[in-house]
Design an enzyme around this catalytic site. Structure first.
Site, mmCIF file in Angstrom:
data_model
loop_
_atom_site.group_PDB
_atom_site.id
_atom_site.type_symbol
_atom_site.label_atom_id
_atom_site.label_comp_id
_atom_site.label_asym_id
_atom_site.label_seq_id
_atom_site.Cartn_x
_atom_site.Cartn_y
_atom_site.Cartn_z
ATOM 1 N N GLY A 76 -33.140 -55.091 7.594
ATOM 2 C CA GLY A 76 -31.814 -54.492 7.647
ATOM 3 C C GLY A 76 -31.251 -54.399 9.041
ATOM 4 C CG ASP A 97 -39.743 -60.512 8.632
ATOM 5 O OD1 ASP A 97 -40.637 -60.399 7.754
ATOM 6 O OD2 ASP A 97 -38.858 -59.649 8.807
ATOM 7 C CE LYS A 120 -36.787 -59.509 4.287
ATOM 8 N NZ LYS A 120 -37.048 -58.080 4.639
ATOM 9 C CG ASN A 143 -48.823 -59.006 9.443
ATOM 10 O OD1 ASN A 143 -48.279 -58.395 10.367
ATOM 11 N ND2 ASN A 143 -49.573 -58.392 8.531
ATOM 12 C CG ASN A 177 -45.183 -51.941 9.747
ATOM 13 O OD1 ASN A 177 -46.102 -52.096 10.552
ATOM 14 N ND2 ASN A 177 -44.410 -52.949 9.345
ATOM 15 C CB CYS A 219 -45.720 -47.324 26.036
ATOM 16 S SG CYS A 219 -47.330 -46.565 25.656
ATOM 17 C CB CYS A 243 -38.545 -47.649 -2.350
ATOM 18 S SG CYS A 243 -36.898 -47.515 -3.058
ATOM 19 C CB CYS A 296 -50.954 -43.476 27.541
ATOM 20 S SG CYS A 296 -50.495 -44.661 26.254
ATOM 21 C CB CYS A 301 -49.689 -47.580 28.732
ATOM 22 S SG CYS A 301 -48.445 -46.332 29.121
#
Length: 396
Positions: A76, A97, A120, A143, A177, A219, A243, A296, A301
């Site tokens: 989106g 994606d 996509k 992925n 996610n 971060c 959902c 961290c 980092c």
């Protein structure tokens, strides 16, 4: 039986790809433009963008063609982000994606029902190439959170810039996610790349963007959400049949903020927001800067923090205004004059009933200034204290 079903699904996917290619070939795309022009004609797709130069907003807008941006997640927010960057004439766009277009995605922007079943990145690339064939588009359908694919992702953002062997100029996270966000965070910390994190809440009425400069700002691992901090599996939090909500308005607003700040960073104009939130319920837009966490969990980092602290701080040079004999403004276009404090103020004369249009009468006429002063003097001279009056009465 299951093997036969898989084969049929693969055949259907291939047929959809062929059908999409046939539809695309029937549409006439414009020819490529070698150089951006500021000429104001209907056939110039860059005239409105180049107008930013004439208005002194951006210097040398055509520099955007030398920039490469990686967009991770073409959902989106990510699809609209890619669409905006393409229309702005970005030099190279790299899309990541591994999901497919579904009819459930139609409440969002960009994708169309006839693209259902396509990956996509593939569907986005075809549409974007038709919108602006000048943009170089590269797609990666995998992925990034798996071990092998993470290395591929790391190599891509490090070596697939506008010039091969150079890193991308900016990474935009548009994933939904925390696992993918942590993967992007780890990669950018390791390669010391600036990136934007973005997201929309599950109730679809709030969103945010965060500009992360390794070592300078926090971060994603410096102040992680509770789900990440407690090592909770996100999948266990999703209830069956439930959902997340999604509004194209919130998605579009968040994508707009993301691309706007990305352009400001790439073209060096305006002020880039370190963190910008959006609450649709009361139109609240908080801004802030998050400092890095010295404890961290990401070792890269911590390394970037040490490198940033070791950098020499810029020296601020104060200009000596008093030493300059030249006036602050060489010209006074508007004829502005300074008036001394002790100079008498010329008050306009109050209006009279005789000065208004026939048939109208002022409800109040201010008395003339001379009469008011005479009345005040007379009142002051007639005033006598109570003691003087009593003394006069006793002497009578």
């Amino acid at each position: 039986m299951s093997h036969a079903i898989d084969e049929l699904q693969a055949i259907i996917a291939e047929l959809k790809v062929e059908l999409e290619e046939q539809k695309t070939s029937n549409r006439q795309a414009r020819s490529r433009i070698d150089r951006m022009s500021a000429e104001v004609v209907d056939s110039n797709p860059y005239s409105r963008l180049m107008a930013l130069q004439r208005m002194n907003i951006v210097k040398e807008y055509e520099r955007i063609r030398d920039k490469a941006v990686a967009v991770v997640g073409v959902g989106g927010v990510g699809s609209v982000t890619a669409d905006m960057l393409t229309r702005c004439g970005i030099g190279k766009l790299i899309l990541f994606d591994y999901d497919k277009v579904e009819l459930a995605n139609m409440n969002r922007l960009f994708f169309t029902p006839d693209q259902a079943g396509l990956s996509k990145v593939e569907a986005a690339a075809r549409t974007l190439n038709f919108i602006n064939p000048d943009v170089q588009i590269e797609t990666h359908n995998y992925n990034i959170t798996t071990v092998d694919n993470f290395d591929r992702f790391l190599a891509t953002i490090t070596e697939s810039g506008k010039e091969l062997g150079q890193p991308v100029d900016l990474v935009l996270s548009c994933v939904d996610n925390f696992e993918a966000r942590m993967a992007i965070n780890a990669a950018c910390n390791e390669r010391n790349l600036n990136w934007f994190e973005s997201g929309v809440s599950e109730n679809a009425v709030s969103g945010h963007i965060q500009f992360i400069r390794p070592g300078d700002t926090a971060c994603f691992a410096c102040a992680p959400p509770l789900v990440v901090a407690e090592n909770i599996d996100e999948k266990t939090l999703k209830r069956e049949g439930v959902c997340a909500a999604s509004l194209p308005t919130t998605m579009g607003i968040t994508a707009g903020f993301l691309v706007q700040n990305a352009l400001k960073y790439l073209l060096n104009f305006g002020e880039v927001s370190d963190y910008l939130g959006y609450n649709a319920l009361n139109d609240f837009f908080p801004r802030m800067t998050l400092k890095p966490n010295p404890q961290c969990d990401d070792r890269n980092c911590l390394l970037r923090q040490k490198e940033f602290q070791a950098r020499p701080k810029p020296i601020e040079v104060k200009e000596d205004v008093s030493s300059s004999d030249e006036p602050l403004h060489a010209t006074n276009e508007w004829g502005i004059e300074l008036v001394a404090d002790d100079e008498p103020v010329n008050c306009p004369e109050p209006a009279k009933s005789s000065a208004v249009v026939q048939g109208l009468k002022l409800a109040y006429e201010a008395p003339e200034k001379e009469k008011v002063e005479e009345e005040n003097v007379a009142t002051v001279s007639d005033e006598t204290s109570l003691e003087d009056l009593m003394a006069q009465m006793k002497s009578m």
